[in-house]
Design an enzyme around this catalytic site. Sequence first.
Site, PDB file in Angstrom:
ATOM      1  N   ARG A 243       1.222  -1.224  -0.449  1.00  0.00           N
ATOM      2  CA  ARG A 243      -0.018   0.059   0.297  1.00  0.00           C
ATOM      3  C   ARG A 243       0.519   1.274   0.106  1.00  0.00           C
ATOM      4  NH1 ARG A 243      -3.690   2.244   4.090  1.00  0.00           N
ATOM      5  NH2 ARG A 243      -5.452   3.723   3.272  1.00  0.00           N
TER       6      ARG A 243
ATOM      7  N   CYS B  56      12.717  26.989  30.232  1.00  0.00           N
ATOM      8  CA  CYS B  56      14.124  28.277  30.209  1.00  0.00           C
ATOM      9  C   CYS B  56      14.728  28.126  31.293  1.00  0.00           C
ATOM     10  CB  CYS B  56      14.640  28.644  29.242  1.00  0.00           C
ATOM     11  SG  CYS B  56      15.169  28.666  27.827  1.00  0.00           S
TER      12      CYS B  56
ATOM     13  N   HIS C  77      12.173  18.265  27.040  1.00  0.00           N
ATOM     14  CA  HIS C  77      11.840  17.967  28.453  1.00  0.00           C
ATOM     15  C   HIS C  77      11.301  16.483  28.704  1.00  0.00           C
ATOM     16  CE1 HIS C  77       8.227  19.525  27.049  1.00  0.00           C
ATOM     17  NE2 HIS C  77       7.387  19.237  27.997  1.00  0.00           N
TER      18      HIS C  77
ATOM     19  N   GLU D  66       0.201  -5.733  29.356  1.00  0.00           N
ATOM     20  CA  GLU D  66       1.413  -6.429  29.396  1.00  0.00           C
ATOM     21  C   GLU D  66       1.343  -6.719  30.949  1.00  0.00           C
ATOM     22  OE1 GLU D  66       4.489  -3.571  27.856  1.00  0.00           O
ATOM     23  OE2 GLU D  66       3.882  -2.952  25.821  1.00  0.00           O
TER      24      GLU D  66
ATOM     25  N   HIS E 209       8.413   0.929  30.309  1.00  0.00           N
ATOM     26  CA  HIS E 209       7.069   0.243  30.560  1.00  0.00           C
ATOM     27  C   HIS E 209       8.423  -0.444  31.951  1.00  0.00           C
ATOM     28  CE1 HIS E 209       3.666   0.305  28.006  1.00  0.00           C
ATOM     29  NE2 HIS E 209       3.782   1.415  28.916  1.00  0.00           N
TER      30      HIS E 209
ATOM     31  N   HIS F 167      11.519  -2.110  29.839  1.00  0.00           N
ATOM     32  CA  HIS F 167      11.335  -2.262  27.695  1.00  0.00           C
ATOM     33  C   HIS F 167      11.444  -0.185  27.794  1.00  0.00           C
ATOM     34  CE1 HIS F 167       7.720  -3.984  27.997  1.00  0.00           C
ATOM     35  NE2 HIS F 167       7.555  -3.154  27.594  1.00  0.00           N
TER      36      HIS F 167
ATOM     37  N   TYR G 265     -10.535   3.377  10.421  1.00  0.00           N
ATOM     38  CA  TYR G 265     -10.379   1.988  10.338  1.00  0.00           C
ATOM     39  C   TYR G 265      -9.334   1.592  11.772  1.00  0.00           C
ATOM     40  CZ  TYR G 265      -9.516  -2.862  10.262  1.00  0.00           C
ATOM     41  OH  TYR G 265      -8.740  -4.045   9.532  1.00  0.00           O
TER      42      TYR G 265
ATOM     43  N   GLN H 110      -3.204   0.003  11.890  1.00  0.00           N
ATOM     44  CA  GLN H 110      -2.625  -0.224   9.733  1.00  0.00           C
ATOM     45  C   GLN H 110      -1.622  -0.316  10.192  1.00  0.00           C
ATOM     46  OE1 GLN H 110      -2.963   1.263   7.145  1.00  0.00           O
ATOM     47  NE2 GLN H 110      -2.463  -0.110   5.946  1.00  0.00           N
TER      48      GLN H 110
HETATM   49  O1  G1P Z   1       1.773  17.958  28.860  1.00  0.00           O
HETATM   50  P1  G1P Z   1       1.136  18.784  27.740  1.00  0.00           P
HETATM   51  O2  G1P Z   1       2.874  18.771  27.095  1.00  0.00           O
HETATM   52  O3  G1P Z   1       1.371  19.796  28.169  1.00  0.00           O
HETATM   53  O4  G1P Z   1       0.417  17.712  27.122  1.00  0.00           O
HETATM   54  C1  G1P Z   1       1.401  17.278  26.263  1.00  0.00           C
HETATM   55  O5  G1P Z   1       0.818  15.587  26.585  1.00  0.00           O
HETATM   56  C2  G1P Z   1       0.005  14.527  27.058  1.00  0.00           C
HETATM   57  C3  G1P Z   1       0.302  13.924  27.533  1.00  0.00           C
HETATM   58  O6  G1P Z   1       1.128  12.444  26.621  1.00  0.00           O
HETATM   59  C4  G1P Z   1      -1.569  15.020  26.605  1.00  0.00           C
HETATM   60  O7  G1P Z   1      -2.449  14.643  27.374  1.00  0.00           O
HETATM   61  C5  G1P Z   1      -1.195  16.275  25.774  1.00  0.00           C
HETATM   62  O8  G1P Z   1      -2.717  16.134  24.799  1.00  0.00           O
HETATM   63  C6  G1P Z   1      -0.457  16.534  25.188  1.00  0.00           C
HETATM   64  O9  G1P Z   1      -0.527  17.942  24.862  1.00  0.00           O
HETATM   65  O1  G1P Z   2      -7.829   5.663   3.052  1.00  0.00           O
HETATM   66  P1  G1P Z   2      -7.565   6.768   2.509  1.00  0.00           P
HETATM   67  O2  G1P Z   2      -8.060   7.985   2.808  1.00  0.00           O
HETATM   68  O3  G1P Z   2      -5.914   6.984   2.011  1.00  0.00           O
HETATM   69  O4  G1P Z   2      -6.400   7.255   4.185  1.00  0.00           O
HETATM   70  C1  G1P Z   2      -7.186   7.115   5.478  1.00  0.00           C
HETATM   71  O5  G1P Z   2      -7.781   6.024   5.974  1.00  0.00           O
HETATM   72  C2  G1P Z   2      -7.059   4.993   6.618  1.00  0.00           C
HETATM   73  C3  G1P Z   2      -7.927   4.051   7.171  1.00  0.00           C
HETATM   74  O6  G1P Z   2      -8.507   4.774   8.448  1.00  0.00           O
HETATM   75  C4  G1P Z   2      -5.939   5.274   6.863  1.00  0.00           C
HETATM   76  O7  G1P Z   2      -5.402   4.229   6.942  1.00  0.00           O
HETATM   77  C5  G1P Z   2      -5.125   6.443   6.750  1.00  0.00           C
HETATM   78  O8  G1P Z   2      -3.670   6.154   7.108  1.00  0.00           O
HETATM   79  C6  G1P Z   2      -5.349   7.294   6.008  1.00  0.00           C
HETATM   80  O9  G1P Z   2      -4.289   8.892   5.873  1.00  0.00           O
END
Ligand code: G1P
Ligand code: G1P
Lengths: 347, 347
Positions: free
Chosen positions: A28, A55, A168, A184, A283, A298, A318, A325
């Site tokens: 694909r 900073c 960070h 896991e 994890h 890991h 999907y 996928q």
């Molecule tokens: O904590 P940040 O950097 O403000 O926010 C980012 O990390 C978080 C933890 O994965 C997510 O929930 C937020 O959606 C993302 O924007």
């Molecule tokens: O099928 P499209 O529109 O080219 O592609 C889109 O939908 C698919 C199905 O959800 C995904 O796998 C692709 O990553 C997304 O870009």
Amino acid sequence: QPAFDLHEHSHTRLNILTGERVLVSPHRSKRPWQGKVEDLPKDERPVYDPKCYLCPGNERAGGVKNPDYKQTFVFTNDFAALQADTPVGEFNKNNLLQAKSESGICKVICFSPRHDLTLPLMDVATIRQVVDVWVEQYKELGSRPDIHYVQIFENKGEMMGASNPHPHGQIWAQSSVPVEVNKETRQQKQYYEANGKSLLSDYLAIELEEKSRIVVENEHFVALVPFWAVWPFETLLISRRHIGNITEMNDSEKNALANILKRLTTRYDNLFTISFPYSAGMHQTPTDGGLYPEWHWHMHFYPPLLRSATVKKFMVGYEMLGNPQRDITPESAADRLRGLSEGHYKL
Amino acid sequence: QPAFDLHEHSHTRLNILTGERVLVSPHRSKRPWQGKVEDLPKDERPVYDPKCYLCPGNERAGGVKNPDYKQTFVFTNDFAALQADTPVGEFNKNNLLQAKSESGICKVICFSPRHDLTLPLMDVATIRQVVDVWVEQYKELGSRPDIHYVQIFENKGEMMGASNPHPHGQIWAQSSVPVEVNKETRQQKQYYEANGKSLLSDYLAIELEEKSRIVVENEHFVALVPFWAVWPFETLLISRRHIGNITEMNDSEKNALANILKRLTTRYDNLFTISFPYSAGMHQTPTDGGLYPEWHWHMHFYPPLLRSATVKKFMVGYEMLGNPQRDITPESAADRLRGLSEGHYKL
Ligand SMILES: O=P(O)(O)O[C@H]1O[C@H](CO)[C@@H](O)[C@H](O)[C@H]1O
Ligand SMILES: O=P(O)(O)O[C@H]1O[C@H](CO)[C@@H](O)[C@H](O)[C@H]1O
């Protein structure tokens, strides 16, 4: 009809860590793209940015002033998703609406005072300081009776939702064990009970024999594209020794971790010659007081890019409703990452 | 200490359809945002675009020419992730590397010949034509012995990876039942066996009583923000009658489905006065020949936006490694969606 070939024909692969499947569609990658094109990440950043709230010496969004730190700097997230003083409680209506309070602590770890650096641009000795902070934090947070899991992670790059480009990472430590970790545990436990060895030790042995998915290795760690990788250039970093968490690493392992982190992230940056976005995280054993002899430390790297610096893989319709996928095979992704230099394109 | 309050304190909620949990952090919506800002979707598109490979009469990327269609138009995806002639085969190394061939058929459904329309801008009669195509396709694909699940979905907007802005949906029909569907079968079956009624019938009854998460309803369907919603403005569309799949809908239900789709997507567009991006799709009975009396037809809407037309919710580090997480409560999201007009801002 030709014989079934993993590199030609659509198939599903089993993720042995979660028990879930991913759909792989090798043919694909040829499809045309008229969809979203991302902006290139800004490649030049100043050493110090007066407007950056991470900073040294600057004032944060919450109003607190950062110290004039010289190495790493850890503080409690000003807008934490989890709070230690959350009242305990439950809500249940006929078992159909179920909620439970969740307390915890969210921290931010500045990897370096320098606004313009990232892990691949830091030297191994400085990355080692970050490793030491992870060890301390896991120990400190994990020893609290109200913390049952310590999630250490990094969102790198705007594309992965990082709300600030200063190098960070984060820690979200919480009172329950999250969904992905429970999956896991279940899978590793099943294997350990049946075989008396950790799932990832035996898996790693096969990968080292097959070689086709290995990206980079050193004395104590191996980074590879897992057989069941979902993201195009996803990798899994595994310790050769079966240890449950980062506090069990000896000095030589901690240095080796810093070494492989630099080498892996340098390859990532070199792939499309940009500061490569990803979310990554460890994890390891829960800290709820249980014994977890099956757990094998890991670290997952989930990078969003697919074709180039500006076209990412969308996990959408999907994928959200059915299965994750992917278009290119894990073997071809590993092959590309393995072929890259370990000298950073900017250094 | 104050009492635990779902609208003030962090907590997890159970998704009864998957058995998994989501972390809700109600207080977190106040955090500042220095991260990625999306481009506004282009609001003006021509009725016909000579470069669009889905417009009537145009040549597609694969070289085939589209007919001069006047209503809906269905064709097999030129770059399908699943192919019908995939050779059957398996791969297994010590149960640690496991793969299985997956065959299937991917189709594209153009909702309208007009390049500038979307579901909320189409009239109910024209949306009803789309519903009829879904019914036919589910019937036709589902009756093939090599197809065990028919996934009908739409990716709307660049932000959700739509590779082309012409109004269209997709169908991926395949030889195995995907992960997310299996989770929902397990949960619905358990409930049905214990209670003799469908999980979603009883859930819907509670929601209709509580009212706080309802967005829009008609004679045959209800759209609500589920108690366990992950995406900020996620909704779940449920049929009032317990039916397993779309072929069981009677004429009046099919009209009502068209009606509620228009009303729900109009509210979405009105939320930030843009063509609102989402991925949406139906979950219904597998077509593997099994009996699925527990299955209750429904449709999920997963929109990425959080604060405005240009700031989305990132499901990244913590979410990928731990749990999905959300900032605003499902109740406040429902409240906002419910307060919007059903007259489209562009009409
Ligand atoms: O904590 P940040 O950097 O403000 O926010 C980012 O990390 C978080 C933890 O994965 C997510 O929930 C937020 O959606 C993302 O924007
Ligand atoms: O099928 P499209 O529109 O080219 O592609 C889109 O939908 C698919 C199905 O959800 C995904 O796998 C692709 O990553 C997304 O870009």
